[in-house]
Each structure stands twice: as C-alpha cells, then as structure tokens.
Design a protein around this motif. Structure first.
Motif, short mmCIF file in Angstrom:
data_model
loop_
_atom_site.label_atom_id
_atom_site.label_comp_id
_atom_site.label_asym_id
_atom_site.label_seq_id
_atom_site.Cartn_x
_atom_site.Cartn_y
_atom_site.Cartn_z
N SER A 253 18.36 -31.00 17.41
CA SER A 253 16.99 -30.87 17.89
C SER A 253 16.65 -29.41 18.15
CB SER A 253 16.81 -31.66 19.18
OG SER A 253 17.03 -33.02 18.94
N SER A 254 15.35 -29.16 18.23
CA SER A 254 14.88 -27.81 18.54
C SER A 254 15.09 -27.52 20.01
CB SER A 254 13.41 -27.69 18.20
OG SER A 254 12.67 -28.52 19.06
N TYR B 72 13.72 -33.88 7.76
CA TYR B 72 13.20 -32.89 8.71
C TYR B 72 11.86 -33.36 9.26
CZ TYR B 72 16.61 -29.62 6.81
OH TYR B 72 17.77 -29.01 6.42
N THR B 74 8.99 -31.35 10.92
CA THR B 74 8.58 -29.99 11.27
C THR B 74 7.46 -29.97 12.31
OG1 THR B 74 7.22 -30.07 9.29
CG2 THR B 74 9.31 -28.88 9.14
N THR B 76 5.38 -31.14 15.97
CA THR B 76 5.78 -31.08 17.38
C THR B 76 5.71 -32.45 18.05
OG1 THR B 76 3.52 -30.48 17.93
CG2 THR B 76 5.10 -28.68 17.72
N GLU B 108 10.49 -31.17 15.56
CA GLU B 108 11.12 -29.91 15.13
C GLU B 108 12.63 -30.06 14.99
OE1 GLU B 108 9.58 -27.44 18.28
OE2 GLU B 108 8.11 -26.58 16.91
N SER B 109 13.05 -31.18 14.43
CA SER B 109 14.48 -31.47 14.36
C SER B 109 14.82 -32.06 13.00
CB SER B 109 14.87 -32.48 15.44
OG SER B 109 14.47 -32.01 16.69
#
Lengths: 280, 136
Positions: A253-254, B72, B74, B76, B108-109
């Motif tokens: 994760s981010s 992915y 991308t 939020t 975002e993961s």
C-alpha cells in the motif's frame, strides 16, 4: 517435632498458593485470549503467517513476559530470576490453554500438517500467556496497603508498550481493521488521532479510577501530557506498525493508506497503553 | 518517575531531563504526522478507483498453466470485490475464460494474483482485465 510440622505446613501452604496461582493464570489466559481463540482470521494466520515474523513475535513476547512478571507476577517477585521463572510458567500456561481450547473447538485435526498446528498454537500462546500473567493482577491481587514503590520512566513506557501490544494483537488480525482504513477519509484519521490522545490522557489523569495518576498541585496538566501521553501515543503507533507488519497487513500500500491503518489500530492500542498504566 | 501509593500514582514534579526529551521528540513526531495528514487531506483529490493489470509471468503448473499479474489502483479510493477476467483467444474465438476476485485493491496500491488456464497460452492471445468493483 513441632518445627517439622510447621515446616511441612509451610510447604503445603506454598504448594497451595502455587496451584492457586496456576489456576488464576489459566483463568486469565481464558478470559483475555478467548476472543482471539475464536477469531477466524487468527486460525487462518496459522498457515499464512510468515514463519520468521511469527518467530520474532514469539521472541518479543519473552522479555515482555519477564517485565510483566517483575511488575505483577504469580508470586510477589523481587529478583529477575524469579521473574524469568514466572514468565516461563505463564508462557507454558498460554501454550497449554491454547492447545486445549483449539482442540476442544475442533480447530486442530490429525490430518493437518504439523507446521500448521504448531503455528496456530504458537500464535495464540502469545496473547494467552499475557492473559495468564495478567490473571494474577486482575483476579485477586492482594494490595499490600502502604507499599510505596517507584516506577522508573522507562518502566512506565514499557508497560504502555505491553498494554498496546495486547490490545493490538486482539484487533490487528481482523479484516475489519483494513475495511475501516479503506472506508475512512484523512479527516477521519486526524479526528481518530486527536480522540486517541484525549482519551489516553483523560483515562489516566482526569477520570478518577483506582490506579489513576495524579499530578502534584503545582504541576500544570500539559507537563504529564508531554512527558507521558505523547510518548505513550507514539509507542502505541509503533506497536501498531509492528503488529500490522507481523500479520502482513501493510502489503504494497501507499504511505497514506498505511498511515490510516496504523492510526485505526493505534486507537485501541493507545487505550491499551492507558489501561496498562492504570492496572499494572 | 511515578510514585505509587495505595493504588494511586503521583507524577514527580521534578522529572529527569530524559522525560522532557522523550516528550519533546514524541510531540515532534505526532505534530509531523498530523501536519503531513492535514496537507494530504487538503491536496489529495478523491478519485474513483482506477484499475490496471500488468501481466508478470506465464508458468506451467502440474494441471495447466498459470499467468501471474499485478493489479494497480492508481486512484485515491479503494476498490472492493474487484473481479479480474482472463481470456485466451485464438483468431477471434474465445478458447477459455476464467476469473478471480480480489477482496480489496487499496488506494494507490498494488495487489498480486494469478489466473489458471487449462489450455496453453503460448501462441494464443491473452487478455486480462478488471471487470468491476464495489465500494468498500
């Protein structure tokens, strides 16, 4: 003759006290670890958890138990040797209790690979052993009235870490943790952060629990906030990162997503840290 | 240092400097965290899930073939129950179609998964794409 009889009585008394201590340990392990023993994600972790992370968790538990034993213990412990002995007993109780309950609930079967069975028991033995240790303090701790003891600063911080670890072990493996982090916005996370710190401080200082903390009259409130509550919250967040990492919840994760899940878990962890200061 | 007496604990008025240092350090950490989150909260735009698949490897398994891929997100926003469909085609004709569902693909993961085929993908066209999601 009289001397021999007295010493035999003493030995018997000591034995009885020891058995009572064991019983309280089992009770504590059951009370505090049953929620985890009956959580589906904890069973699955038995085969999904990375073995080196499980090993690390098991190793971290050892100094934690010794520290708790030194503080509360099955018996009144004064030396680190006795504390180590009590910690070993608590770990043993944790393992046996987990084994018995998991078997009774039909979660361990003969056709499972040995590695899975051992991992399941090992994972559950961590909260169960902490529960066994706390059993003594929660269930009939004889307060010796007038004892004045001083807890060093690092002792307070370590107790907060123990409390935070216990509560986050309860909650980190559940899927709800991640769902909450996915659902909430950043504003929610900021609100949870402020709420966590306010509750932590309130529980320990403002609300008059037995075991609560007081400030000397001339000390302003923010002294304790800076010296105890803020470090406690940072410790709770660090423990949250640790447990999430152990249970492989961080993934790819981010940074923002990781931060959100750490804050969500930090909420129960910080309350656990505050509770540890009240109880221990 | 804390004094405990009759179940009550009393914080010392004259603490060691290390207590203030730890407190100050923690205050900086918490302030930095809150500052960063506030900045993110103001600057980050909420966008609906944006999913893309990258095929990684094609391997033979004991009962067929495995194609691993990364998915992915991308955007939020996190996507839940993400269905990914894998299709083997040969000259416009669908040879085999399988799907897999991800519980979550976080904002975002990336997540990793695999689709299994019984037919050999070699020489055929492989198409792996996300087919839908729900809000968590």
């Amino acid at each position: 003759m009289a001397d021999a009889a007295t010493s035999a009585n003493d030995t018997k008394d000591e034995f009885n006290r020891f058995v009572t201590g064991l019983g309280r340990g089992v009770a504590g392990a059951l009370f505090l670890a049953l929620p985890m023993l009956m959580t589906m994600e904890m069973w699955y972790l038995g085969f999904t958890i990375a073995r080196e992370r499980l090993l690390l968790l098991l190793l971290v538990n050892i100094p934690l138990l010794i520290l708790l034993a030194h503080r509360i213990g099955f018996e009144e412990t004064f030396t680190w040797r006795e504390a180590s002995r009590d910690a070993t007993i608590a770990y043993g109780i944790g393992i046996v209790t987990s084994l018995v309950v998991l078997t009774a609930l039909g979660l361990l079967r003969g056709d499972m690979p040995a590695g899975e069975i051992i991992a399941k028991i090992a994972l559950q033995s961590v909260p169960a052993s902490i529960g066994a240790m706390l059993g003594r303090s929660q269930l009939g701790h004889e307060e010796t009235g007038d004892d004045t003891k001083e807890t060093p600063y690092h002792g307070e911080l370590l107790m907060m870490a123990a409390g935070a670890l216990f509560l986050s072990l309860n909650i980190a493996p559940t899927d709800e943790m991640m769902v909450l982090a996915y659902k909430m916005s950043i504003w929610h996370a900021i609100a949870v952060t402020l709420l966590s710190m306010a509750l932590m401080h309130g529980f320990v200082y403002a609300v008059s629990f037995i075991g609560g903390h007081e400030l000397e009259p001339e000390t302003p409130w923010w002294h304790a906030f800076v010296r105890f509550t803020l470090p406690g919250y940072v410790i709770a967040l660090a423990i949250s990162v640790f447990t999430l990492w152990i249970f492989e919840r961080l993934g790819d994760s981010s940074a923002v997503e990781i931060m959100l899940s750490v804050i969500v878990l930090g909420f129960p962890a910080s309350l656990g840290a505050a509770a540890a200061r009240l109880i221990l | 240092m804390t004094k405990s007496q009759q179940g009550r604990h009393r914080e010392r008025h004259d603490p060691h400097w290390i207590e203030w240092l730890t407190g100050l350090f923690s205050a900086l950490l918490v302030a930095a965290m809150l500052g960063w989150l506030t900045w993110e909260a103001f600057t980050r735009k909420m966008t609906p899930p944006d999913l893309a698949v990258t095929v990684l490897t094609t391997e033979k398994t004991s009962a067929g073939h495995r194609i691993t891929f990364d998915i992915y997100n991308t955007a939020t926003t996190t996507a839940a129950a993400v269905t990914v469909i894998g299709r083997l085609t040969e000259g416009g004709r669908v040879v085999e179609e399988n799907d897999v569902t991800f519980d979550y693909v976080a904002a975002e993961s990336k997540s990793t998964g695999a689709i299994l085929f019984q037919n050999d993908p070699a020489g055929r066209t492989v198409d792996i794409h996300p087919a839908g999601y729900t809000d968590p």
